[in-house]
Scaffold this motif. Structure first.
Motif, short mmCIF file in Angstrom:
data_model
loop_
_atom_site.label_atom_id
_atom_site.label_comp_id
_atom_site.label_asym_id
_atom_site.label_seq_id
_atom_site.Cartn_x
_atom_site.Cartn_y
_atom_site.Cartn_z
N GLU A 1 0.85 -1.19 0.00
CA GLU A 1 0.00 0.00 0.00
C GLU A 1 0.88 1.24 0.00
O GLU A 1 1.69 1.42 0.90
N SER A 2 0.69 2.08 -1.01
CA SER A 2 1.43 3.34 -1.03
C SER A 2 0.44 4.49 -1.19
O SER A 2 -0.59 4.33 -1.84
N GLY A 3 0.77 5.60 -0.56
CA GLY A 3 -0.08 6.77 -0.69
C GLY A 3 -0.69 7.26 0.61
O GLY A 3 -1.26 8.35 0.65
N HIS A 4 -0.59 6.45 1.68
CA HIS A 4 -1.12 6.90 2.98
C HIS A 4 -0.35 8.14 3.43
O HIS A 4 0.84 8.30 3.13
N ALA A 5 -1.02 9.01 4.16
CA ALA A 5 -0.35 10.16 4.77
C ALA A 5 0.65 9.64 5.80
O ALA A 5 0.47 8.56 6.38
N GLU A 6 1.70 10.42 6.01
CA GLU A 6 2.76 10.03 6.95
C GLU A 6 2.21 9.64 8.32
O GLU A 6 2.64 8.67 8.92
N ALA A 7 1.22 10.38 8.80
CA ALA A 7 0.68 10.15 10.14
C ALA A 7 -0.61 9.32 10.13
O ALA A 7 -1.35 9.32 11.11
N CYS A 8 -0.87 8.58 9.07
CA CYS A 8 -2.11 7.80 8.96
C CYS A 8 -2.20 6.77 10.09
O CYS A 8 -1.37 5.85 10.18
N ALA A 9 -3.20 6.92 10.94
CA ALA A 9 -3.37 6.02 12.09
C ALA A 9 -3.62 4.58 11.64
O ALA A 9 -3.09 3.64 12.24
N ARG A 10 -4.41 4.42 10.59
CA ARG A 10 -4.69 3.07 10.10
C ARG A 10 -3.42 2.39 9.61
O ARG A 10 -3.14 1.24 9.97
N HIS A 11 -2.63 3.10 8.79
CA HIS A 11 -1.42 2.49 8.23
C HIS A 11 -0.40 2.20 9.34
O HIS A 11 0.24 1.15 9.34
N ARG A 12 -0.30 3.11 10.29
CA ARG A 12 0.61 2.88 11.42
C ARG A 12 0.16 1.65 12.22
O ARG A 12 0.99 0.85 12.67
N ALA A 13 -1.15 1.48 12.39
CA ALA A 13 -1.67 0.31 13.11
C ALA A 13 -1.38 -0.98 12.33
O ALA A 13 -1.04 -2.01 12.94
N GLU A 14 -1.49 -0.93 11.01
CA GLU A 14 -1.18 -2.11 10.19
C GLU A 14 0.30 -2.49 10.32
O GLU A 14 0.64 -3.66 10.41
#
Length: 171
Positions: free
Chosen positions: A146-159
């Motif tokens: 997955e590319s394109g999430h914002a740097e501080a994306c809570a969902r991506h950080r949780a993943e």
């Protein structure tokens, strides 16, 4: 399969309702009348259009629209945080080998032509509101697929945190 004491199940009722809706659309679009006749599709007597070819035309159009919407809603589900495995369950692939891969490949198909697929799909992340490119459930680390999430994306950080916990890497 019938429900309790011969009553139709909810699934059967939904199928009947979908058939009725397609018949009503065909009548509206093509101006056909209805008559009671035995049909092969239901194996019983019921309301059918005077011209079965118009019913076929309506069904094909509804199928094309439904196919496009299926893809769009699957991408929306990914954007809302549902996994490819969860999407696979809704699409009916849960009992197959690698259901998440089958779901991704199904959604990535172009124009309903089997064997022609995109290398990725995109969706809007409901956590960071960014357009994300998803290459499917083939990589290991979340940033590999997955590319394109914002740097501080809570969902991506949780993943990523869940991946670190699951694999023990990066600790």
């Amino acid at each position: 399969m019938m429900g309790v004491i011969g009553e139709p199940t909810d699934a059967e009722r939904r199928v009947w309702q979908a058939r009725d809706m397609i018949r009503a659309l065909a009548m509206q679009w093509f101006g056909q009348g209805e008559s009671h006749r035995f049909t092969v599709t239901t194996m019983r007597t019921g309301l059918v259009l005077s011209d079965p070819l118009d019913m076929l035309r309506a069904t094909v159009l509804v199928r094309r629209v439904a196919s496009a919407q299926e893809r769009a809603y699957a991408c929306d589900a990914r954007g809302a945080g549902w996994s490819w495995a969860e999407v696979a369950g809704v699409l009916g692939f849960a009992e197959w080998d690698e259901p998440e891969v089958l779901a991704f490949e199904h959604v990535a198909e172009r124009g309903g032509r089997p064997g022609v697929r995109r290398e990725s799909v995109s969706w809007r992340c409901t956590s960071c509101e960014q357009r994300v490119t998803d290459t499917g459930p083939f990589g290991s680390h979340p940033t590999d697929v997955e590319s394109g999430h914002a740097e501080a994306c809570a969902r991506h950080r949780a993943e990523i945190a869940a991946w670190v916990e699951r694999t023990g890497w990066g600790q």
